[in-house]
Scaffold this motif. Structure first.
Motif, PDB file in Angstrom:
ATOM      1  N   ASP A  19      80.119 -27.677 121.722  1.00 37.66           N
ATOM      2  CA  ASP A  19      79.034 -27.101 122.674  1.00 37.66           C
ATOM      3  C   ASP A  19      78.572 -27.910 123.767  1.00 37.66           C
ATOM      4  O   ASP A  19      78.539 -27.223 124.967  1.00 37.66           O
ATOM      5  CB  ASP A  19      77.863 -26.629 121.671  1.00 37.66           C
ATOM      6  CG  ASP A  19      78.352 -25.483 120.624  1.00 37.66           C
ATOM      7  OD1 ASP A  19      79.239 -24.898 120.999  1.00 37.66           O
ATOM      8  OD2 ASP A  19      77.591 -25.450 119.587  1.00 37.66           O
ATOM      9  N   GLU A  55      70.836 -21.522 127.628  1.00 36.11           N
ATOM     10  CA  GLU A  55      71.464 -20.805 126.298  1.00 36.11           C
ATOM     11  C   GLU A  55      70.646 -21.047 125.280  1.00 36.11           C
ATOM     12  O   GLU A  55      70.782 -19.942 124.449  1.00 36.11           O
ATOM     13  CB  GLU A  55      72.819 -21.286 126.116  1.00 36.11           C
ATOM     14  CG  GLU A  55      73.616 -20.842 125.344  1.00 36.11           C
ATOM     15  CD  GLU A  55      75.037 -21.669 124.883  1.00 36.11           C
ATOM     16  OE1 GLU A  55      76.044 -21.053 125.180  1.00 36.11           O
ATOM     17  OE2 GLU A  55      75.011 -22.698 124.589  1.00 36.11           O
ATOM     18  N   PRO A  59      71.178 -16.931 124.176  1.00 39.65           N
ATOM     19  CA  PRO A  59      72.548 -17.303 124.214  1.00 39.65           C
ATOM     20  C   PRO A  59      73.489 -16.227 124.846  1.00 39.65           C
ATOM     21  O   PRO A  59      74.514 -16.822 125.416  1.00 39.65           O
ATOM     22  CB  PRO A  59      72.983 -17.490 122.814  1.00 39.65           C
ATOM     23  CG  PRO A  59      71.588 -17.618 122.029  1.00 39.65           C
ATOM     24  CD  PRO A  59      70.345 -17.031 122.669  1.00 39.65           C
TER      25      PRO A  59
END
Length: 299
Positions: A19, A55, A59
């Motif tokens: 991520d 995010e 998200p």
């Protein structure tokens, strides 16, 4: 921004490293798409925190896409944050504006190669391009570049005036980061988070400025370059105390931010910041003084 958050695969467990890499590569590719290959030079670890915060709050506003092989990823492809993401674009704008300010600061101080006239002239033109590019991208996501410009411009004025305390010298960085962090709440549609994020940004900015000063201390003493610890006669131990207090404040501020997925934001802004503080300050004995440098203690 600076280089406080520098995680690696063995530190970010589970899927958090992937991520994190998605945001780093997303920032780099957004800079390339909007401003060309040269703009990728301003990609930095701390800048991607802006994309991460957007995010974390919402998200769905940070879509991912498949990116092709890259030498920096070992010629592997990856899923990265799309350049359509407003979080990535805000991160790009902030990175460009702050990089422009730092280059101008180096030129003004005549640091290293910047003391050469031709290098300084070329660097000044590059800073102007980055500044304009950052302002355009910031405007596209509703961010007022004037806040960052004013803060960056105030830094050398404070340094040149003399007599400022250490926290007065960190204030422009704190103000700049607070403005960018707060705007992530606007992009995520979570305006209620803006106050807490501004507070988190102020604390993170303070830590970033102090960590950068401590990391640069040996080189600055050797070259005679400006360093806020030397200029204010501040003990390294006192700088660490200020970082510890700011880290505590950062954690409290983040706890007040409403996030849908806080895992990566918490890993970076809590654990990684903690690790960076320890890494930088453990190189100095407890309570150690700053050696006398070219700038006498002030105040």
């Amino acid at each position: 921004m600076f280089g406080v958050v520098r995680p690696c695969r063995h530190v970010l467990c589970g899927g958090l490293f992937e991520d994190w890499l998605a945001h780093l590569c997303g920032l780099c590719l957004t800079l390339r798409r909007e401003h060309g290959q040269a703009a990728r030079l301003v990609t930095n670890y701390d800048g991607l925190l802006v994309s991460v915060l957007v995010e974390a709050q919402r998200p769905e506003v940070s879509p991912r896409r498949k990116a092709g092989p890259c030498a920096l990823r070992g010629l592997r492809g990856a899923r990265v944050v799309s350049a359509r993401s407003e979080g990535a674009r805000l991160a790009a704008a902030a990175s460009l504006l702050l990089a422009a300010g730092r280059v101008r600061d180096h030129v003004a101080d005549g640091d290293g190669v910047y003391a050469r006239r031709l290098v300084a002239a070329a660097a000044g033109r590059l800073a102007d391009r980055w500044d304009g590019a950052g302002a355009r991208t910031g405007a596209a996501v509703g961010f007022d570049a004037g806040v960052l410009r004013e803060a960056v411009a105030r830094q050398p004025v404070l340094e040149a005036a003399g007599g400022a305390g250490l926290l007065e010298l960190t204030e422009p960085t704190e103000t700049a980061v607070a403005a960018v962090f707060a705007h992530t709440a606007v992009l995520a549609g979570r305006e209620g988070n803006a106050g807490a994020l501004a507070e988190a940004g102020r604390f993170f900015g303070r830590i970033a400025h102090l960590v950068d000063a401590v990391e640069d201390l040996p080189d600055d003493l050797a070259s005679g370059a400006y360093n806020p610890l030397v200029a204010t006669g501040t003990h390294v131990g006192e700088a660490r105390r200020l970082c510890e207090e700011a880290h505590h404040g950062l954690r409290l501020a983040l706890a007040d931010v409403r996030m849908e997925d806080r895992r990566l934001a918490r890993a970076l802004l809590d654990r990684e910041v903690r690790r960076s503080i320890d890494r930088v300050f453990n190189a100095y004995p407890p309570g150690g003084h700053v050696p006398q440098g070219p700038y006498p203690p002030q105040g």
